[in-house]
Scaffold this motif. Structure first.
Motif, mmCIF file in Angstrom:
data_model
loop_
_atom_site.group_PDB
_atom_site.id
_atom_site.type_symbol
_atom_site.label_atom_id
_atom_site.label_comp_id
_atom_site.label_asym_id
_atom_site.label_seq_id
_atom_site.Cartn_x
_atom_site.Cartn_y
_atom_site.Cartn_z
ATOM 1 N N ASP A 211 -4.279 17.341 -10.567
ATOM 2 C CA ASP A 211 -3.065 17.769 -10.540
ATOM 3 C C ASP A 211 -3.033 18.979 -9.471
ATOM 4 O OD1 ASP A 211 -0.167 17.380 -11.042
ATOM 5 O OD2 ASP A 211 -0.372 19.351 -12.017
ATOM 6 N N LEU A 212 -1.972 18.809 -8.591
ATOM 7 C CA LEU A 212 -1.656 19.708 -7.665
ATOM 8 C C LEU A 212 -0.608 20.518 -7.715
ATOM 9 C CD1 LEU A 212 -2.826 18.007 -4.332
ATOM 10 C CD2 LEU A 212 -4.066 19.827 -5.434
ATOM 11 N N GLY A 213 0.315 20.046 -8.855
ATOM 12 C CA GLY A 213 1.741 20.649 -9.022
ATOM 13 C C GLY A 213 2.769 20.197 -8.109
ATOM 14 N N PRO A 214 4.182 20.642 -8.713
ATOM 15 C CA PRO A 214 5.315 19.941 -7.942
ATOM 16 C C PRO A 214 5.506 20.391 -6.681
ATOM 17 C CG PRO A 214 5.963 21.376 -9.792
ATOM 18 C CD PRO A 214 4.419 21.125 -9.522
ATOM 19 N N ALA A 215 5.037 21.770 -6.517
ATOM 20 C CA ALA A 215 5.616 22.622 -5.202
ATOM 21 C C ALA A 215 4.644 22.504 -4.201
ATOM 22 C CB ALA A 215 5.969 23.863 -5.674
ATOM 23 N N VAL A 216 3.984 21.446 -3.900
ATOM 24 C CA VAL A 216 2.865 21.438 -2.763
ATOM 25 C C VAL A 216 3.657 20.882 -1.467
ATOM 26 C CG1 VAL A 216 0.701 20.561 -2.050
ATOM 27 C CG2 VAL A 216 0.842 21.652 -4.302
#
Length: 243
Positions: A211-216
């Motif tokens: 998972d890279l997260g939502p703000a990438v």
């Protein structure tokens, strides 16, 4: 009268002598037969400990044999040599591609950078093994049913040399990816990185997702080759050409 007394005396003496002989022959003094009994009993008792000692010795030998079997089973050379020290040479790694079960993969942000991530592939096996020059990486949406539109990062060109990147036991192969080298407005729908440690030999089923997260924001990503340090991996990543 004198002659009769003498005969009586002789007869009494003869009778006494006969009785004495009879008593001697039969052990009537209590020492013959009774003394033989204890001697026989003592012999029996003396032989009994010898039998017990033999049994104990036999049992002891059996226990020692069983202990030896158990010890050999626990310290067998078939498994012991592999676990305690395998082949750590590069030449062995070139001929033996890494297996996914012998690897542990981590992905984490690189300290000091807002757009770079470290891909760390640890060899947890007993032997050296070989990886492709760089991991196969794709960037996409975690919940997408179709990943044909995923983004692949650029990699350095002009590759050649050794047949694989060797990884010794208890060491790591490190690659660095920059999701947005120029820092521009990138794609925001990407929130997952898929990593296959060896794109040349491993099956797609060995791919791991992170998972890279939502703000990438992803724009023209670059990926470097495997190196032994993060700094070297960053320099390699910078050699990747983007259109």
């Amino acid at each position: 009268m004198s002659t009769l007394r003498n005969r009586t005396t002789v007869l009494a003496a003869a009778t006494t002598a006969v009785l004495a002989l009879a008593l001697t022959a039969c052990g009537g003094d209590g020492t013959g037969t009774k003394s033989a009994g204890p001697a026989s009993g003592a012999s029996k008792e003396a032989s009994q400990p010898a039998t017990d000692a033999t049994t104990a010795k036999t049992d002891g030998a059996a226990q020692n044999t069983e202990a030896t079997k158990t010890g050999t089973s626990k310290t067998g050379t078939s498994n012991g040599s592999t676990k305690t020290g395998g082949d750590t040479s590069d030449s062995y790694a070139y001929k033996h591609p890494c297996k996914s079960g012998d690897l542990s993969v981590r992905v984490y942000p690189r300290e000091g950078s807002a757009t770079q991530h470290v891909i760390e592939v640890n060899n947890v096996g007993a032997n050296s093994c070989g990886l492709s020059y760089f991991p196969r990486v794709s960037l996409g949406a975690a919940k997408a049913s179709d990943h044909s539109g995923d983004i692949q990062p650029a990699v350095p060109g002009g590759l050649g040399g050794a047949p694989a990147y060797p990884v010794k036991p208890k060491t790591a192969a490190i690659a660095v990816i920059d999701l947005n080298p120029k820092g521009g407005d990138g794609m925001t729908w990407i929130n997952e990185m898929s990593v296959l440690a060896d794109g040349d030999h491993m099956a797609n089923a060995d791919t791991q997702n992170f998972d890279l997260g939502p703000a990438v924001k992803v724009l023209d990503p670059k990926l470097g080759l495997y190196e032994s340090t993060v700094a070297a991996a960053v320099n390699s990543m910078k050699q990747a050409a983007t259109s």
